[in-house]
Structure formats: C-alpha cells, structure tokens
Design a protein around this motif. Structure first.
Motif, PDB file in Angstrom:
ATOM      1  N   GLY A  68     -17.170  -6.821   4.924  1.00  0.00           N
ATOM      2  CA  GLY A  68     -15.756  -6.460   4.978  1.00  0.00           C
ATOM      3  C   GLY A  68     -15.516  -5.195   5.778  1.00  0.00           C
ATOM      4  O   GLY A  68     -14.583  -5.125   6.584  1.00  0.00           O
ATOM      5  N   LEU A  69     -16.356  -4.185   5.593  1.00  0.00           N
ATOM      6  CA  LEU A  69     -16.207  -2.946   6.348  1.00  0.00           C
ATOM      7  C   LEU A  69     -16.431  -3.192   7.837  1.00  0.00           C
ATOM      8  O   LEU A  69     -15.660  -2.718   8.680  1.00  0.00           O
ATOM      9  N   SER A  70     -17.453  -3.964   8.170  1.00  0.00           N
ATOM     10  CA  SER A  70     -17.737  -4.246   9.579  1.00  0.00           C
ATOM     11  C   SER A  70     -16.601  -5.025  10.233  1.00  0.00           C
ATOM     12  O   SER A  70     -16.206  -4.733  11.371  1.00  0.00           O
ATOM     13  N   LEU A  71     -16.068  -6.006   9.535  1.00  0.00           N
ATOM     14  CA  LEU A  71     -14.967  -6.795  10.092  1.00  0.00           C
ATOM     15  C   LEU A  71     -13.715  -5.941  10.305  1.00  0.00           C
ATOM     16  O   LEU A  71     -12.997  -6.111  11.284  1.00  0.00           O
ATOM     17  N   ALA A  72     -13.459  -5.024   9.392  1.00  0.00           N
ATOM     18  CA  ALA A  72     -12.247  -4.210   9.482  1.00  0.00           C
ATOM     19  C   ALA A  72     -12.349  -3.098  10.516  1.00  0.00           C
ATOM     20  O   ALA A  72     -11.337  -2.682  11.069  1.00  0.00           O
ATOM     21  N   THR A  73     -13.553  -2.639  10.807  1.00  0.00           N
ATOM     22  CA  THR A  73     -13.674  -1.461  11.662  1.00  0.00           C
ATOM     23  C   THR A  73     -14.280  -1.731  13.035  1.00  0.00           C
ATOM     24  O   THR A  73     -14.196  -0.863  13.905  1.00  0.00           O
ATOM     25  N   THR A  74     -14.863  -2.900  13.256  1.00  0.00           N
ATOM     26  CA  THR A  74     -15.531  -3.127  14.541  1.00  0.00           C
ATOM     27  C   THR A  74     -14.946  -4.270  15.347  1.00  0.00           C
ATOM     28  O   THR A  74     -15.447  -4.563  16.422  1.00  0.00           O
ATOM     29  N   ARG A  75     -13.930  -4.922  14.863  1.00  0.00           N
ATOM     30  CA  ARG A  75     -13.330  -6.061  15.561  1.00  0.00           C
ATOM     31  C   ARG A  75     -11.941  -5.712  16.089  1.00  0.00           C
ATOM     32  O   ARG A  75     -11.242  -4.880  15.521  1.00  0.00           O
ATOM     33  N   ALA A  76     -11.562  -6.380  17.148  1.00  0.00           N
ATOM     34  CA  ALA A  76     -10.229  -6.167  17.735  1.00  0.00           C
ATOM     35  C   ALA A  76      -9.158  -6.760  16.828  1.00  0.00           C
ATOM     36  O   ALA A  76      -9.368  -7.763  16.162  1.00  0.00           O
ATOM     37  N   ALA A  77      -7.990  -6.134  16.819  1.00  0.00           N
ATOM     38  CA  ALA A  77      -6.846  -6.632  16.051  1.00  0.00           C
ATOM     39  C   ALA A  77      -6.029  -7.545  16.972  1.00  0.00           C
ATOM     40  O   ALA A  77      -5.179  -7.089  17.711  1.00  0.00           O
ATOM     41  N   LEU A  78      -6.311  -8.839  16.922  1.00  0.00           N
ATOM     42  CA  LEU A  78      -5.644  -9.814  17.782  1.00  0.00           C
ATOM     43  C   LEU A  78      -4.428 -10.411  17.076  1.00  0.00           C
ATOM     44  O   LEU A  78      -4.167 -10.120  15.910  1.00  0.00           O
ATOM     45  N   GLU A  79      -3.694 -11.299  17.768  1.00  0.00           N
ATOM     46  CA  GLU A  79      -2.405 -11.794  17.271  1.00  0.00           C
ATOM     47  C   GLU A  79      -2.510 -12.617  15.983  1.00  0.00           C
ATOM     48  O   GLU A  79      -1.746 -12.423  15.048  1.00  0.00           O
ATOM     49  N   HIS A  80      -3.425 -13.554  15.940  1.00  0.00           N
ATOM     50  CA  HIS A  80      -3.569 -14.434  14.773  1.00  0.00           C
ATOM     51  C   HIS A  80      -4.554 -13.782  13.809  1.00  0.00           C
ATOM     52  O   HIS A  80      -5.661 -13.443  14.191  1.00  0.00           O
ATOM     53  N   ARG A  81      -4.097 -13.651  12.552  1.00  0.00           N
ATOM     54  CA  ARG A  81      -4.902 -12.916  11.581  1.00  0.00           C
ATOM     55  C   ARG A  81      -5.004 -13.681  10.269  1.00  0.00           C
ATOM     56  O   ARG A  81      -4.117 -14.423   9.898  1.00  0.00           O
ATOM     57  N   ALA A  82      -6.112 -13.423   9.594  1.00  0.00           N
ATOM     58  CA  ALA A  82      -6.316 -13.979   8.258  1.00  0.00           C
ATOM     59  C   ALA A  82      -7.114 -12.980   7.441  1.00  0.00           C
ATOM     60  O   ALA A  82      -7.956 -12.254   7.974  1.00  0.00           O
ATOM     61  N   VAL A  83      -6.832 -12.939   6.152  1.00  0.00           N
ATOM     62  CA  VAL A  83      -7.599 -12.128   5.220  1.00  0.00           C
ATOM     63  C   VAL A  83      -8.142 -13.072   4.164  1.00  0.00           C
ATOM     64  O   VAL A  83      -7.397 -13.831   3.550  1.00  0.00           O
ATOM     65  N   VAL A  84      -9.447 -13.040   3.999  1.00  0.00           N
ATOM     66  CA  VAL A  84     -10.124 -13.858   2.999  1.00  0.00           C
ATOM     67  C   VAL A  84     -10.469 -12.942   1.837  1.00  0.00           C
ATOM     68  O   VAL A  84     -11.084 -11.893   2.027  1.00  0.00           O
ATOM     69  N   LEU A  85     -10.065 -13.328   0.640  1.00  0.00           N
ATOM     70  CA  LEU A  85     -10.356 -12.557  -0.569  1.00  0.00           C
ATOM     71  C   LEU A  85     -11.240 -13.381  -1.485  1.00  0.00           C
ATOM     72  O   LEU A  85     -10.885 -14.504  -1.843  1.00  0.00           O
ATOM     73  N   ALA A  86     -12.377 -12.819  -1.847  1.00  0.00           N
ATOM     74  CA  ALA A  86     -13.283 -13.510  -2.772  1.00  0.00           C
ATOM     75  C   ALA A  86     -14.145 -12.474  -3.465  1.00  0.00           C
ATOM     76  O   ALA A  86     -14.201 -11.315  -3.061  1.00  0.00           O
ATOM     77  N   GLY A  87     -14.838 -12.916  -4.468  1.00  0.00           N
ATOM     78  CA  GLY A  87     -15.728 -12.031  -5.204  1.00  0.00           C
ATOM     79  C   GLY A  87     -17.155 -12.514  -5.250  1.00  0.00           C
ATOM     80  O   GLY A  87     -18.042 -11.792  -5.697  1.00  0.00           O
TER      81      GLY A  87
END
Length: 110
Positions: A68-87
C-alpha cells in the motif's frame, strides 16, 4: 521574546497506562489497508490490477501495508483510479481480480 518574564518549559508528559497501550497498538498491523491503483483508461487500470494480483499471488509473505505504501508513493496519479480495501491476502486477490465489477472493498472512478 525578551524581558524578564518570558519563559518556555518543554517536557514530555508522563507515561500513563492509556498512552502505553496506545503505543503498543500503533505497532500492530492495521486490519484494513488501502491499495491505490491508477491508469490512463479503465482497461489499463484493470490490466494493472491483474499484474498486481499475479505479483501478490506469487509471494504470500508480502506485507499489505508495504504494498500500500509503495503504490501510494511511487506511482503516477493518472485519470482512472481505484482503491482496493482488504485485510487479508485472499481479500486483496479477490478484489484485484474483480476490479471493475461492483463489490465490497473496491472504490473506483475518474
């Protein structure tokens, strides 16, 4: 500041049972972790989710909070977005494989 009556005293508050307990729970992994995915199009977003699902399936020892940290801080913020929540590991795999379909644990938009 100047003058004879200007004082600053900095101290740490004494540890109480409540603060010690809060410190212990802060180190434990969260029960739900967000994974942020982005893409130039909906198809690109789904393709990214499929690649991530294959990567996660290959190594069950991966920690969700690290991904989650890597996805949030190392990827570009492009137009189409999704957030996956799981445990759980399986929860993430299910949500990634079903991205684009309505279901719990996934929020998407443009």
């Amino acid at each position: 500041m100047s003058g004879t009556n200007a004082h600053a005293i900095l101290e740490q508050a004494p540890a109480t049972p409540e603060t010690v307990e809060a410190q212990d729970t802060f180190d434990s992994p969260p029960s739900v972790v967000p994974w942020v995915l982005t893409g130039h199009s909906e198809a690109a977003l789904r393709a990214r989710a499929e690649r991530l699902a294959a990567f996660v399936a290959a190594d069950p020892a991966l920690r969700p909070q690290d991904i989650g940290l890597s996805l949030a801080t190392t990827r570009a913020a492009l137009e189409h977005r999704a957030v996956v929540l799981a445990g759980t590991h399986e929860g993430f795999l299910d949500a990634l494989r079903n991205l684009g379909e309505s279901g719990a644990g996934v929020v998407s938009g443009v």
